[in-house]
Design a protein around this motif. Structure first.
Motif, PDB file in Angstrom:
ATOM      1  N   GLY A 186       1.626  -6.607  -0.311  1.00 39.17           N
ATOM      2  CA  GLY A 186       1.476  -5.685   0.715  1.00 39.17           C
ATOM      3  C   GLY A 186       2.323  -6.473   1.863  1.00 39.17           C
ATOM      4  O   GLY A 186       2.893  -5.713   2.710  1.00 39.17           O
ATOM      5  N   ALA A 187       2.037  -7.781   2.153  1.00 32.08           N
ATOM      6  CA  ALA A 187       2.446  -8.261   3.407  1.00 32.08           C
ATOM      7  C   ALA A 187       4.123  -8.431   3.135  1.00 32.08           C
ATOM      8  O   ALA A 187       4.938  -8.118   4.169  1.00 32.08           O
ATOM      9  CB  ALA A 187       2.028  -9.722   3.427  1.00 32.08           C
ATOM     10  N   ALA A 280      -8.557   5.524  -6.612  1.00 28.88           N
ATOM     11  CA  ALA A 280      -8.691   4.765  -7.788  1.00 28.88           C
ATOM     12  C   ALA A 280      -7.953   3.513  -7.718  1.00 28.88           C
ATOM     13  O   ALA A 280      -8.490   2.503  -7.896  1.00 28.88           O
ATOM     14  CB  ALA A 280      -8.331   5.411  -9.102  1.00 28.88           C
ATOM     15  N   VAL A 281      -6.667   3.658  -7.369  1.00 28.10           N
ATOM     16  CA  VAL A 281      -6.035   2.201  -7.133  1.00 28.10           C
ATOM     17  C   VAL A 281      -6.358   1.301  -6.146  1.00 28.10           C
ATOM     18  O   VAL A 281      -6.461   0.119  -6.120  1.00 28.10           O
ATOM     19  CB  VAL A 281      -4.283   2.578  -6.785  1.00 28.10           C
ATOM     20  CG1 VAL A 281      -3.581   1.537  -6.680  1.00 28.10           C
ATOM     21  CG2 VAL A 281      -3.801   3.284  -8.162  1.00 28.10           C
ATOM     22  N   ALA A 282      -6.927   1.897  -4.804  1.00 29.49           N
ATOM     23  CA  ALA A 282      -7.447   1.183  -3.812  1.00 29.49           C
ATOM     24  C   ALA A 282      -8.743   0.554  -4.290  1.00 29.49           C
ATOM     25  O   ALA A 282      -8.952  -0.690  -4.079  1.00 29.49           O
ATOM     26  CB  ALA A 282      -8.006   2.151  -2.805  1.00 29.49           C
ATOM     27  N   HIS A 332      -2.487  -1.648  -1.126  1.00 27.93           N
ATOM     28  CA  HIS A 332      -2.642  -2.882  -1.379  1.00 27.93           C
ATOM     29  C   HIS A 332      -3.002  -4.174  -0.581  1.00 27.93           C
ATOM     30  O   HIS A 332      -3.607  -5.083  -0.880  1.00 27.93           O
ATOM     31  CB  HIS A 332      -1.232  -3.339  -2.022  1.00 27.93           C
ATOM     32  CG  HIS A 332      -1.049  -2.318  -3.445  1.00 27.93           C
ATOM     33  ND1 HIS A 332      -1.646  -3.119  -4.753  1.00 27.93           N
ATOM     34  CD2 HIS A 332      -0.196  -1.313  -3.881  1.00 27.93           C
ATOM     35  CE1 HIS A 332      -1.114  -1.731  -5.610  1.00 27.93           C
ATOM     36  NE2 HIS A 332      -0.517  -1.077  -4.685  1.00 27.93           N
ATOM     37  N   LEU A 333      -2.193  -3.959   0.624  1.00 28.36           N
ATOM     38  CA  LEU A 333      -2.664  -4.873   1.702  1.00 28.36           C
ATOM     39  C   LEU A 333      -3.892  -4.867   2.250  1.00 28.36           C
ATOM     40  O   LEU A 333      -4.786  -5.849   2.239  1.00 28.36           O
ATOM     41  CB  LEU A 333      -1.620  -4.818   2.820  1.00 28.36           C
ATOM     42  CG  LEU A 333      -1.898  -5.983   4.022  1.00 28.36           C
ATOM     43  CD1 LEU A 333      -1.749  -7.451   3.375  1.00 28.36           C
ATOM     44  CD2 LEU A 333      -0.739  -5.777   5.013  1.00 28.36           C
ATOM     45  N   VAL A 334      -4.229  -3.582   2.447  1.00 34.56           N
ATOM     46  CA  VAL A 334      -5.827  -3.324   3.199  1.00 34.56           C
ATOM     47  C   VAL A 334      -6.492  -3.558   2.183  1.00 34.56           C
ATOM     48  O   VAL A 334      -7.746  -4.266   2.104  1.00 34.56           O
ATOM     49  CB  VAL A 334      -5.812  -1.929   3.764  1.00 34.56           C
ATOM     50  CG1 VAL A 334      -7.075  -1.899   4.474  1.00 34.56           C
ATOM     51  CG2 VAL A 334      -4.881  -1.903   5.032  1.00 34.56           C
ATOM     52  N   GLY A 335      -6.318  -3.018   0.909  1.00 33.82           N
ATOM     53  CA  GLY A 335      -7.292  -3.086  -0.369  1.00 33.82           C
ATOM     54  C   GLY A 335      -7.727  -4.758  -0.643  1.00 33.82           C
ATOM     55  O   GLY A 335      -8.705  -4.880  -1.055  1.00 33.82           O
TER      56      GLY A 335
END
Length: 447
Positions: A186-187, A280-282, A332-335
């Motif tokens: 994510g980054a 769901a992915v989160a 992806h980054l936040v999760g």
């Protein structure tokens, strides 16, 4: 002395056929996640760039596999050097490993551990690609992928999971990749999109998913494969920890999906299939670092919190003006950040280790360690990925031309289109390709 030697020999791990078979199955499940990701991303883009999106994920199976065998496994899991990188000449080309040699005190062969970790390395750069949809040259992406895993992923994997890696030694808990995979990807996505800029028409033109059924199929494959990703990361299930992780994976994913849909209904008035898949992915992302440290009730909390936070975060790109095409940063980054930090709150001290979080009497110590891991990986990946993208953009160029982007990247970069409508629905196209009438055919024969 003889008796002590005998005791040590008796305590030494021996190859377990059950654990070896289990880990091979888990490796295959994680491999399936990359094609699943390709479908998930491919359905979310417009028709004209769907093949390119599929290929940006799929090509990782080729590039990263070869680099992993040549030197990646050695850099990530070889003998530590300065707490930053590993190296073991026996791992180069996987040529110096005995077929029954066991991995570092476990009951599975080194080869099995190597192939399991390979699948993690494969999917991580593929995750980045969703942020770059519609506008990146495929050749530049191939080169970026090879350089990125070498400079970013392999070292970070050593920090987090390698014996002697500085985050490993610090005591950062990352069961299956919240930092090394999701925050890392994510980054990196954020760093690259800040360099290459927005899509043509961003915030002006509709850029709706072209196939929500493909998105749901991809999400289902990811959910299925994630059981191997998470439960397999304990490298066996002799003590039940892998089973707890399996349960927590299901529970957190369900909670996140429901939380995302609830937020979506309150905020926008609808329950969408895209929201269900994204939620769901989160949840899968958030439980990845935390699932071995929390109870099923804790997994519900982790999933629900991540579902709401990620649903809120996907709108930030419009507020701050960065074009994260398929919400890699938002999910992806936040999760990954949420799941990694929540370990410091919800760790029970009774699953993978005796480390307890704040809500279980452990104080703030583990939360502090988790924060160090989160922001170290985030900063390193963001800065190095942006620098790598800048270098490639100034040399070979990262972006296609505006004309190619508007017309569609599939035809130019891959000489193909995802769907052939030429024979569908009648009209001029079908009339031109229709079989000749009997009279016309008889005339040709007569001639």
């Amino acid at each position: 002395m003889a008796s002590a030697i005998t005791t040590l020999a008796a305590d030494a791990p021996t190859l377990s056929a059950a654990n070896t078979g289990f880990m091979l199955i888990c490796s295959a499940l994680v491999m399936l996640m990359t094609p699943g990701l390709a479908f998930f991303y491919g359905g979310m883009v417009r028709v004209k760039s769907s093949l390119n999106m599929l290929m940006m994920s799929f090509i990782s199976l080729g590039i990263v596999t070869i680099l992993w065998v040549l030197y990646g496994f050695s850099l990530a899991f070889g003998t530590d050097s300065g707490s930053l990188i590993g190296w073991n000449s026996d791992y180069v080309g996987l040529s110096g490993i005995g077929i029954t040699e066991l991995w570092d005190g476990y009951t599975i062969p080194v080869y099995v551990f190597a192939v399991f970790q390979l699948m993690f390395a494969v999917i991580t750069p593929a995750l980045i690609s969703g942020a770059l949809a519609d506008r990146v040259k495929f050749g530049a992406w191939v080169l970026f992928t090879g350089l990125w895993v070498t400079i970013v992923y392999f070292p970070v994997a050593h920090w987090v999971w390698g014996a002697g890696g500085w985050l490993f030694e610090l005591g950062v808990i990352d069961f299956a990749g919240g930092t090394a995979v999701h925050i890392n990807a994510g980054a990196a996505a954020l760093g690259v999109i800040l360099v290459i800029g927005k899509r043509v028409g961003f915030k002006k033109d509709p850029m709706r998913p072209h196939s929500l059924p493909l998105v749901m199929l991809g999400a289902g494959l990811l959910w299925f494969g994630w059981f191997g990703f998470n439960a397999g990361s304990w490298l066996g299930n002799d003590d039940g920890v892998g089973a707890v992780m399996f349960v927590n994976t299901q529970v957190a994913t369900a909670a996140a999906m429901l939380a995302w849909l609830g937020y979506e209904k309150l905020r926008h008035g609808s329950f969408t299939t895209l929201g269900a898949a994204s939620g769901a992915v989160a949840g899968l992302v958030a439980i990845t670092p935390a699932g071995g440290a929390v109870s099923p009730l804790g997994a519900i909390a982790v999933g629900a919190i991540a579902g709401v936070l990620c649903a809120m975060a996907v709108g930030l790109k419009y507020k701050f003006g960065y074009d994260d095409s398929l919400d890699v940063v938002g999910v992806h980054l936040v999760g990954g950040v949420a799941g990694s930090l929540l370990v410091g709150l919800f760790a029970t001290g009774g699953v993978q280790s005796d480390v307890a979080g704040l809500f279980y009497g452990g104080g703030l110590e583990q939360l502090g360690k988790q924060a160090i891991g989160v922001f170290a990986v985030l900063a390193y990946s963001l800065v190095v990925s942006a620098g790598l993208a800048f270098l490639l953009d100034k040399t070979i160029g990262m972006r296609v031309t505006e004309d190619v982007e508007v017309a569609g990247i599939d035809q130019v970069e891959h000489a193909e289109t995802a769907y052939d409508f030429s024979g569908a629905g009648g009209g001029a196209a079908s009339r031109n390709t229709a079989a000749p009438t009997p009279s016309a055919a008889s005339k040709k024969v007569d001639a």
